[in-house]
Design a protein around this motif. Structure first.
Motif, short mmCIF file in Angstrom:
data_model
loop_
_atom_site.label_atom_id
_atom_site.label_comp_id
_atom_site.label_asym_id
_atom_site.label_seq_id
_atom_site.Cartn_x
_atom_site.Cartn_y
_atom_site.Cartn_z
N GLY A 11 1.05 -0.37 -0.16
CA GLY A 11 0.45 -0.36 -0.22
C GLY A 11 1.08 1.38 0.16
O GLY A 11 1.51 1.58 -0.85
N ILE A 12 1.24 2.60 0.89
CA ILE A 12 1.26 3.84 0.99
C ILE A 12 1.78 3.36 2.43
O ILE A 12 1.55 2.98 3.53
CB ILE A 12 0.53 4.07 0.42
N VAL A 13 3.25 4.18 2.38
CA VAL A 13 3.58 5.02 4.03
C VAL A 13 3.14 6.63 4.03
O VAL A 13 3.63 6.73 2.88
CB VAL A 13 5.12 3.95 4.48
N ARG A 59 -9.07 6.23 12.01
CA ARG A 59 -10.52 6.11 12.11
C ARG A 59 -10.41 7.45 10.19
O ARG A 59 -10.68 7.50 9.78
CB ARG A 59 -11.64 7.04 12.96
N LEU A 60 -10.14 8.60 11.19
CA LEU A 60 -9.76 9.56 9.94
C LEU A 60 -9.21 9.33 9.10
O LEU A 60 -9.76 9.96 7.61
CB LEU A 60 -9.01 10.63 10.70
N LEU A 61 -7.84 8.50 8.65
CA LEU A 61 -7.59 8.65 7.24
C LEU A 61 -8.29 7.34 6.84
O LEU A 61 -8.57 7.07 5.33
CB LEU A 61 -5.75 7.69 7.57
N ALA A 62 -8.53 6.28 7.82
CA ALA A 62 -9.56 5.46 7.46
C ALA A 62 -10.23 6.04 6.12
O ALA A 62 -11.10 5.44 4.81
CB ALA A 62 -9.94 4.33 8.09
N LYS A 63 -11.20 6.59 6.93
CA LYS A 63 -12.66 7.71 6.23
C LYS A 63 -12.21 8.26 4.91
O LYS A 63 -12.68 8.15 4.12
CB LYS A 63 -13.21 8.25 6.84
N ALA A 64 -11.04 9.00 4.80
CA ALA A 64 -11.07 10.10 4.26
C ALA A 64 -10.64 9.33 2.42
O ALA A 64 -10.92 9.76 2.11
CB ALA A 64 -9.54 10.84 4.60
N LEU A 65 -9.79 8.38 3.07
CA LEU A 65 -8.91 7.08 1.94
C LEU A 65 -9.97 5.72 1.58
O LEU A 65 -9.90 5.12 0.64
CB LEU A 65 -7.63 6.49 2.43
N GLY A 66 -11.27 5.78 1.71
CA GLY A 66 -12.58 4.68 1.56
C GLY A 66 -11.70 3.92 2.15
O GLY A 66 -11.69 2.70 0.94
N VAL A 67 -11.14 3.25 2.78
CA VAL A 67 -10.61 1.80 3.85
C VAL A 67 -11.34 1.43 4.52
O VAL A 67 -11.33 2.53 5.34
CB VAL A 67 -9.22 1.87 3.15
N ARG A 68 -10.69 -0.04 5.73
CA ARG A 68 -11.45 -0.12 6.57
C ARG A 68 -10.31 0.35 7.75
O ARG A 68 -8.96 0.66 7.17
CB ARG A 68 -11.05 -1.52 6.83
N PRO A 69 -10.82 0.89 8.81
CA PRO A 69 -10.16 0.78 9.91
C PRO A 69 -9.00 -0.08 10.11
O PRO A 69 -7.04 0.86 10.43
CB PRO A 69 -10.56 1.08 10.83
N SER A 70 -8.71 -1.18 10.30
CA SER A 70 -8.55 -2.11 10.34
C SER A 70 -6.70 -2.06 9.23
O SER A 70 -5.94 -2.88 9.80
CB SER A 70 -8.36 -3.60 10.47
N ALA A 71 -7.38 -0.97 8.17
CA ALA A 71 -6.57 -1.37 7.11
C ALA A 71 -4.78 0.26 7.42
O ALA A 71 -3.95 0.15 6.79
CB ALA A 71 -6.90 -0.60 5.44
N GLY A 89 -3.71 -1.62 0.61
CA GLY A 89 -4.50 -1.42 -0.29
C GLY A 89 -3.48 -1.38 -1.48
O GLY A 89 -2.48 -1.47 -1.84
N GLU A 90 -4.73 -0.64 -2.58
CA GLU A 90 -3.86 -1.12 -4.32
C GLU A 90 -3.14 0.92 -4.14
O GLU A 90 -3.68 1.45 -3.97
CB GLU A 90 -5.02 -0.35 -4.86
N ALA A 91 -1.36 1.10 -4.27
CA ALA A 91 -1.00 1.96 -3.76
C ALA A 91 -1.05 2.88 -4.69
O ALA A 91 -1.12 4.02 -3.88
CB ALA A 91 0.77 1.40 -3.74
#
Length: 105
Positions: A11-13, A59-71, A89-91
């Motif tokens: 994914g990304i860092v 939670r903010l990053l997950a919501k903003a990027l449309g991924v699960r919080p566990s990602a 996820g897909e980088a």
């Protein structure tokens, strides 16, 4: 300025500058860190107590990027304002969404 993230096979860092105790959660764009490196600036309403701000960041990053919080995983900076997180996820798609957030933030 180079982006505050790098793509990885998983994914990304992302390098972050977090301000806890804000009025609202928000992605504010990119700023230079103390060493001049680019950082994605985030504000979270949660206080910096017992990991609440770190949870709010994820939670903010997950919501903003449309991924699960566990990602979203905290890699470094558990008790610091400067943090590093991994987002699975897909980088290319994640990087494009982050770039869009930085333009609008």
């Amino acid at each position: 300025m180079t982006p505050p993230w790098r793509e990885t096979p998983e994914g990304i860092v992302v390098a972050l500058r977090v301000t806890p105790g804000a009025r609202r959660d928000a992605v504010e764009g990119v700023a230079a860190g103390p060493d001049g490196a680019p950082l994605l600036r985030l504000r979270v309403a949660a206080p910096p107590v017992e990991g609440a701000a770190n949870e709010a960041v994820m939670r903010l990053l997950a919501k903003a990027l449309g991924v699960r919080p566990s990602a979203v995983t905290l890699l470094a900076g558990d008790t610091a304002r400067i943090k590093r997180v991994a987002i699975a996820g897909e980088a290319a798609a994640l990087a494009a969404r982050l770039a869009e957030l930085c333009r609008s933030g």
